[in-house]
Scaffold this motif. Structure first.
Motif, mmCIF file in Angstrom:
data_model
loop_
_atom_site.group_PDB
_atom_site.id
_atom_site.type_symbol
_atom_site.label_atom_id
_atom_site.label_comp_id
_atom_site.label_asym_id
_atom_site.label_seq_id
_atom_site.Cartn_x
_atom_site.Cartn_y
_atom_site.Cartn_z
ATOM 1 N N GLN A 130 -0.678 17.732 -16.049
ATOM 2 C CA GLN A 130 -0.972 19.081 -15.772
ATOM 3 C C GLN A 130 -1.686 19.149 -14.266
ATOM 4 O OE1 GLN A 130 -3.323 19.693 -19.534
ATOM 5 N NE2 GLN A 130 -2.494 21.803 -19.404
ATOM 6 N N LEU A 131 -2.258 18.268 -13.893
ATOM 7 C CA LEU A 131 -3.030 18.177 -12.525
ATOM 8 C C LEU A 131 -1.685 18.531 -11.425
ATOM 9 C CD1 LEU A 131 -5.191 15.202 -12.231
ATOM 10 C CD2 LEU A 131 -6.104 17.507 -12.008
ATOM 11 N N PHE A 132 -0.419 17.935 -11.767
ATOM 12 C CA PHE A 132 0.686 18.021 -10.616
ATOM 13 C C PHE A 132 1.228 19.635 -10.956
ATOM 14 C CE2 PHE A 132 1.136 13.115 -11.268
ATOM 15 C CZ PHE A 132 0.939 13.130 -9.939
ATOM 16 N N ILE A 133 1.020 20.175 -12.188
ATOM 17 C CA ILE A 133 1.611 21.619 -12.412
ATOM 18 C C ILE A 133 0.637 22.556 -11.871
ATOM 19 C CG2 ILE A 133 2.228 23.060 -14.009
ATOM 20 C CD1 ILE A 133 4.161 20.588 -13.939
ATOM 21 N N TYR A 134 -0.625 22.042 -11.858
ATOM 22 C CA TYR A 134 -1.652 23.062 -11.181
ATOM 23 C C TYR A 134 -1.486 23.038 -9.507
ATOM 24 C CZ TYR A 134 -4.557 24.758 -14.849
ATOM 25 O OH TYR A 134 -4.838 25.929 -16.191
ATOM 26 N N GLU A 135 -1.309 21.947 -8.969
ATOM 27 C CA GLU A 135 -1.134 21.836 -7.695
ATOM 28 C C GLU A 135 0.120 22.647 -7.458
ATOM 29 O OE1 GLU A 135 -0.580 18.303 -4.371
ATOM 30 O OE2 GLU A 135 -1.183 17.785 -6.291
ATOM 31 N N THR A 136 1.134 22.458 -8.223
ATOM 32 C CA THR A 136 2.654 23.088 -7.780
ATOM 33 C C THR A 136 2.319 24.644 -7.745
ATOM 34 O OG1 THR A 136 3.546 21.327 -8.899
ATOM 35 C CG2 THR A 136 4.923 23.498 -8.380
ATOM 36 N N ALA A 137 1.523 25.306 -8.920
ATOM 37 C CA ALA A 137 1.110 26.478 -8.774
ATOM 38 C C ALA A 137 0.398 27.123 -7.490
ATOM 39 C CB ALA A 137 0.479 26.823 -9.968
ATOM 40 N N ALA B 49 -8.876 23.057 -11.432
ATOM 41 C CA ALA B 49 -9.059 24.143 -10.111
ATOM 42 C C ALA B 49 -9.377 23.414 -9.035
ATOM 43 C CB ALA B 49 -10.742 24.923 -10.488
ATOM 44 N N SER B 50 -9.803 22.242 -8.985
ATOM 45 C CA SER B 50 -9.902 21.623 -7.563
ATOM 46 C C SER B 50 -8.393 21.250 -7.224
ATOM 47 C CB SER B 50 -10.660 20.275 -7.900
ATOM 48 O OG SER B 50 -10.974 19.565 -6.950
ATOM 49 N N ARG B 51 -7.705 20.815 -7.996
ATOM 50 C CA ARG B 51 -6.229 20.405 -7.390
ATOM 51 C C ARG B 51 -5.418 21.607 -7.026
ATOM 52 N NH1 ARG B 51 -4.164 15.453 -8.902
ATOM 53 N NH2 ARG B 51 -2.154 15.209 -8.056
ATOM 54 N N THR B 52 -5.611 22.886 -7.361
ATOM 55 C CA THR B 52 -4.853 24.063 -6.793
ATOM 56 C C THR B 52 -5.483 24.258 -5.258
ATOM 57 O OG1 THR B 52 -6.805 25.614 -7.524
ATOM 58 C CG2 THR B 52 -4.734 25.129 -9.039
ATOM 59 N N SER B 53 -6.652 23.796 -4.881
ATOM 60 C CA SER B 53 -6.947 23.951 -3.699
ATOM 61 C C SER B 53 -6.196 22.799 -2.753
ATOM 62 C CB SER B 53 -8.507 23.584 -3.510
ATOM 63 O OG SER B 53 -8.900 22.115 -3.597
ATOM 64 N N LYS B 54 -5.646 21.959 -3.050
ATOM 65 C CA LYS B 54 -4.766 21.125 -2.196
ATOM 66 C C LYS B 54 -3.607 21.658 -1.602
ATOM 67 C CE LYS B 54 -5.861 16.429 -3.561
ATOM 68 N NZ LYS B 54 -5.592 15.112 -3.234
ATOM 69 N N ALA B 55 -3.347 22.951 -2.145
ATOM 70 C CA ALA B 55 -2.409 23.649 -1.364
ATOM 71 C C ALA B 55 -2.403 24.294 -0.118
ATOM 72 C CB ALA B 55 -1.784 24.663 -2.392
ATOM 73 N N PHE B 56 -3.910 24.368 0.240
ATOM 74 C CA PHE B 56 -4.215 25.163 1.461
ATOM 75 C C PHE B 56 -4.074 24.173 2.686
ATOM 76 C CE2 PHE B 56 -6.362 27.394 -1.773
ATOM 77 C CZ PHE B 56 -5.920 28.607 -1.671
ATOM 78 N N SER B 57 -3.800 24.458 3.875
ATOM 79 C CA SER B 57 -3.638 23.620 4.963
ATOM 80 C C SER B 57 -4.410 24.214 6.167
ATOM 81 C CB SER B 57 -2.257 23.515 5.355
ATOM 82 O OG SER B 57 -1.622 24.563 5.776
ATOM 83 N N ASN B 58 -4.236 23.666 7.175
ATOM 84 C CA ASN B 58 -5.032 24.037 8.452
ATOM 85 C C ASN B 58 -4.379 25.574 9.008
ATOM 86 O OD1 ASN B 58 -6.665 22.124 8.535
ATOM 87 N ND2 ASN B 58 -5.421 20.944 10.125
ATOM 88 N N LYS B 59 -3.028 25.646 8.577
ATOM 89 C CA LYS B 59 -2.261 26.792 8.936
ATOM 90 C C LYS B 59 -2.613 27.960 7.885
ATOM 91 C CE LYS B 59 1.465 24.581 11.298
ATOM 92 N NZ LYS B 59 2.743 23.964 10.867
ATOM 93 N N GLN B 60 -2.948 27.482 6.723
ATOM 94 C CA GLN B 60 -2.959 28.635 5.476
ATOM 95 C C GLN B 60 -4.130 28.327 5.118
ATOM 96 O OE1 GLN B 60 -0.817 30.933 4.526
ATOM 97 N NE2 GLN B 60 1.064 30.220 5.046
ATOM 98 N N THR B 61 -5.356 28.728 5.429
ATOM 99 C CA THR B 61 -6.842 28.357 5.093
ATOM 100 C C THR B 61 -6.856 29.233 3.712
ATOM 101 O OG1 THR B 61 -7.698 30.195 6.230
ATOM 102 C CG2 THR B 61 -7.523 27.748 7.273
ATOM 103 N N VAL B 62 -7.864 28.867 3.003
ATOM 104 C CA VAL B 62 -8.341 29.771 1.763
ATOM 105 C C VAL B 62 -8.575 31.061 2.415
ATOM 106 C CG1 VAL B 62 -10.120 29.896 -0.088
ATOM 107 C CG2 VAL B 62 -9.419 27.822 0.667
#
Length: 961
Positions: free
Chosen positions: A591-598, A657-670
């Motif tokens: 599920q961690l992978f699915i949350y990260e994908t979302a 919740a923590s894993r979803t935050s891995k989607a952000f980068s320097n270009k796409q900040t929170v």
């Protein structure tokens, strides 16, 4: 001997008797002459019990190994006589000793041999041979002794000291001079006597020859009478496997390339004329596995000879050797294609090296091209799974096939280097033929066809492009990928095919950037019963990971499908409650992978910040709501198992919740995505778990990890939450809690620096008190894990001080009141000097040099200059002078290097005053002579810090006794 104690040697004896036997063994080991009872028992054959005889040999073994130098010459003589007497007695017995006793006896003989051969017993082997003659029981022991001697001298699995290695070389040199020809003669006699009557002794003798041939003169063995006899054994069923191994060792022996070629060719001719090359008529797979290893050795030996001859420029001999190699290719192919994987696996080395030769040739003959193609077809055939392969419950056989496949992959890569065009054409042919009518094909054929396409990605990297005209490679790969995703093969009902399909789709994700029209179909395959909803948990688990990779690599192409995909994975995101009977489709790790994908889908979409925020809120709100309910349930739960299950579920919610935050980068900040508020809400929801008195370790661990992520993602917006979170985490702390909390504080300090100065001032002493309390708490004397926890906590504490001083926040320490400041500084001095932990010592010297740099000048805090001379300077000498400060250890040398930096910094800040203090007060107090003091001070005043570092190491090496 203590008869009662000996009863305990029987494996079936009671524990009490066994313990008594063990104690008796220890007693005999330390006693200066009690071992003689054992020697007497062996020489006179007093005991018939096998375990007692074995015990006696063990006691003798211990004497020879560890006490030999303490024994008198008479006692040495006694041990020699005991062993020879025992050996003589074996010839008279009606029955042989058990194998384990014979092996132990051989070990004891071998130990005595390495101890005495060079000095007291040069006739060791002659004495043994004169006793055993050709008596079968004697020959058996003689051969076992030879193998035990080889194990002592040559065995590469045994790690020898330099001293032992030198001794072994001397022993081998002496044996070659004094007795090897006689030993070789004895082997010939044994083979001649027993080859038709005692297969066990003959095999043992062949094993001895194979072992010794690597370090004795080869001409003693590689001659007509010996080789003919061994070759004769190749046609005797009970001997041929051992004969194969013996010939393999002979062929493996290093020698002149021309002679090696002649030897191999002679062997080959005889083997061929004996009909051994007719592989298809041989049914004994065990023999064929050994035979395959022999042919592999011959092939590789010829290739080594060819390489040497090419290097020396002997082109004529190299050509002859290459012809000899080519002549073995037909046999090599027969073995490679054999249905038994062990037989095939044993020849892969020869195949691989043969292809390496072809790679070096500028032009290939038609025959060589045909050979390449034949190897290619063989590899493709052998990659195929067996019908019996158990995909659901993989055992040892399956693991061995996976390893074998890896070897075949290396061959395929090598084939690609020799002829990339041919490989591409062959794979295209197999792939297209198989996929044309896949509905009628067995799973093994389909799986291997897709597998070959998958393997091409690595086998034909970009560098091979030069071999292809136009864009043949890209076009061929694109055609195959198009066929793969449009053929409907993803519906094939076999897990191996399903997984291979998805693995290949993800590997060639660039195909979809050029042909994005295929993305919807592949996405559907990922999302339905073929992928994430497959009937096999193993498949679902792998697909969860592959799906996240697919979405990440194609994030720009995902835009049109974002909301549709989010809707379709909704049910997979559910936090499965710890109620029995609910079977979730995916494990929490999946599920961690699915949350990260979302998260990736939302963050990388083209939506406005408001839309992204709404989608992220939709994703995280269910988690927050579940979290609140579960936390309340945990507070009420009384059953410990229920508490653990609830805590685990809460932890998963935080992790998702923590894993979803891995989607952000320097270009796409929170912030840019408008998602700060959602994550702040998460923080607010999760932080109350820190004050839950139940399942503290689990809950704190999860929330702490989330805080680490938020410090990166939310930046200063996270700061208001830090004080209360810290307060909760410092309550009822144990070493492990503190050790894991400190990195969080370090992260905040290093990131926000002066912004968190007020908070740090506030938390500094409470944190330190919590640390000191744990460090000073009493522990069991032999509790290794408690000692290690304290060591790790101490390191974390010093790392914290290093972060504070290194982030330009030394005023946090300075503002703690004079008494507290002094206490902290003293702990750093203790860390540098008192604890034999070079990692902590290095950190302490870094802190000290930083503080001297900041406070050590004329305008530094009152009293600090005194502290420098009273504590810091002495620490720089006392630490390296300790016996535990090992200058041969790399970590300790790094600590010394920082110690040198500290002294240099003191000199930089205090100048001449520092030199005078060292010259007139401190160094004389250590009884250092005037010349050395002068030398030391000159080195310290050198502008080049490296010069002083090198000098300091030499200084302490001399100073230590």
């Amino acid at each position: 001997m203590d008869e009662q104690a000996l009863l305990g040697l029987n494996p079936n004896a009671d524990l009490e008797f066994r313990q008594r036997a063990l104690a008796y063994f220890e007693q005999l080991k330390v006693s200066p002459d009690a071992w003689q009872l054992c020697a007497e028992a062996l020489a006179q054959g007093i005991y018939s019990d096998d375990h007692i005889k074995f015990f006696c040999f063990q006691v003798l073994e211990h004497q020879i190994k560890y006490k030999y130098s303490q024994l008198t010459e008479v006692q040495h003589q006694l041990i020699r006589e005991t062993l020879i007497t025992w050996l003589q007695a074996q010839l008279l017995h009606s029955q042989s000793e058990k194998t384990f006793i014979r092996n132990k006896a051989a070990q004891v003989f071998a130990l005595l041999f390495v101890t005495e051969y060079l000095t007291k017993w040069p006739k060791f082997f002659f004495d043994v041979l004169s006793v055993v003659g050709l008596n079968p029981r004697g020959v058996d022991l003689y051969l076992r002794i030879l193998m035990a001697v080889d194990a002592e001298l040559v065995d590469r699995d045994v790690v020898h000291t330099l001293e032992e290695a030198r001794r072994n070389t001397l022993l081998k040199d002496s044996m070659r001079e004094q007795c090897i020809p006689s030993l070789v003669e004895s082997w010939y006699q044994i083979l001649q006597t027993y080859q038709y009557t005692n297969s066990e002794l003959t095999c043992q003798c062949l094993e001895v020859i194979g072992a010794y041939v690597s370090w004795i003169d080869l001409s003693l063995i590689a001659n007509e009478r010996f080789i003919n006899m061994v070759l004769g054994h190749m046609s005797i069923e009970v001997l041929r496997e051992e004969a194969c191994d013996c010939l393999f060792e002979i062929v493996n022996k290093g020698m002149d390339p021309i002679d090696k070629t002649k030897l191999v060719e002679t062997l080959c001719q005889v083997l061929q004329s004996a009909g051994l090359f007719s592989i298809d008529q041989e049914e004994d797979v065990d023999f064929l596995a050994r035979f395959s290893k022999l042919i592999n050795g011959m092939g590789q030996a010829l290739i080594t000879s060819w390489t040497k001859l090419v290097k020396t420029g002997d082109i004529k001999s190299a050509q002859d050797t290459l012809q000899a190699i080519e002549a073995k290719v037909v046999l090599m192919l027969q073995l490679l294609i054999h249905e038994d994987d062990d037989i095939s696996s044993n020849i892969i080395g020869f195949c691989y090296d043969y292809l390496h030769i072809l790679k070096q040739l500028s032009v290939l003959s038609e025959q060589q091209k045909a050979n390449v193609e034949a190897i290619m077809l063989a590899v493709m055939k052998k990659l195929t799974y067996d019908e019996e392969y158990n995909f659901e419950n993989e055992g040892e056989d399956e693991a061995m096939f996976v390893e074998y496949r890896k070897q075949l992959k290396l061959l395929l890569d090598r084939l690609a280097q020799v002829s990339p065009e041919l490989l591409l054409v062959s794979v295209c042919r197999v792939f297209n033929t198989t996929l044309q009518n896949w509905q009628t094909k067995p799973f093994m054929e389909i799986e291997v066809a897709i597998r070959l396409l998958y393997m091409l990605a690595e086998a034909l990297p970009a560098s091979h492009g030069a071999h292809f005209t136009g864009d043949t490679k890209a076009n061929a790969l694109q055609d195959m990928m198009r066929t793969l995703v449009t053929s409907g093969i993803s519906t094939y009902q076999h897990t191996s095919v399903t997984l291979e399909f998805f693995e290949t789709v993800v590997r060639y994700e660039k195909f979809f950037t050029t042909e994005p029209q295929h993305i919807p179909n592949v996405l559907m395959a990922f999302l339905d019963h073929r992928g994430l909803r497959h009937s096999s948990p193993k498949v679902r688990s792998r697909i969860a990971y592959l799906f996240s990779r697919f979405v990440k690599s194609l994030n720009k192409q995902m835009n049109p499908f974002t909301e549709d995909v989010l809707n379709r994975i909704q049910d997979l995101l559910e936090l499965s409650p710890p109620e029995n009977g609910y079977q979730a489709l995916l494990t929490s790790d999946d599920q961690l992978f699915i949350y990260e994908t979302a998260g990736v889908l939302i963050v990388n979409s083209d939506y406005s910040a408001e839309r992204k925020q709404a989608l992220m809120r939709n994703l995280l709100t269910p988690l927050m709501e579940k979290f609140k309910v579960l936390l309340e349930k945990l507070m009420m739960a009384s059953d410990e198992d229920r508490q653990a299950a609830l805590a685990d579920c809460l932890n998963r919610a935080v992790g998702f919740a923590s894993r979803t935050s891995k989607a952000f980068s320097n270009k796409q900040t929170v912030k840019q995505c408008g998602c700060s508020e959602v994550y702040l809400d998460c923080l607010q929801t999760f932080l109350p778990a820190l004050s839950c008195p139940l399942q503290k370790e689990v809950l704190r661990g999860g929330v702490r990890t989330f805080l680490h992520r938020m410090i990166i993602c939310l930046e200063e917006e996270v700061l208001p939450f830090i004080p209360s979170a810290s307060e909760h985490m410092l309550k009822d702390c144990e070493a492990k809690d503190l050790q894991e909390f400190i990195p969080l504080i370090n992260q905040i300090t290093a990131k926000f620096k002066t912004q968190v100065s007020p908070f740090l001032q506030q938390v500094f002493m409470p944190l330190l008190r919590a640390i000191f309390e744990v460090l000073h708490s009493p522990a069991e004397e032999n509790d290794q894990s408690a000692a290690l926890e304290k060591q790790m906590l101490r390191r974390s504490y010093f790392a914290f001080l290093q972060t504070v001083t290194g982030s330009g926040m030394s005023e946090v320490i300075a503002n703690q009141g004079a008494e507290n400041v002094e206490h902290v500084l003293i702990t750093v001095i203790q860390g540098a000097v008192d604890y034999p932990d070079p990692i902590a010592q290095k950190t302490c010297f870094i802190i000290l040099s930083k503080l001297v740099e900041l406070w050590g000048g004329k305008d530094g805090p009152v009293g600090f200059a005194d502290f420098v001379y009273k504590h810091i300077v002495p620490a720089c000498f006392l630490a390296p002078l300790k016996q535990t400060f090992d200058l041969a250890d790399a970590q300790t040398v790094l600590a010394l290097s920082e110690c040198a930096v500290t002294l240099k910094t003191i000199h930089l800040k205090r100048g001449l005053e520092c030199i005078q203090y060292l010259q007139q007060e401190y160094l004389p107090s250590l009884q250092v002579g005037p010349e050395i003091i002068q030398e030391f001070c000159q080195a310290l005043q050198q502008p080049d810090a490296k010069v002083f570092k090198n000098y300091l190491k030499v200084f302490f090496q001399r100073a230590k006794p």
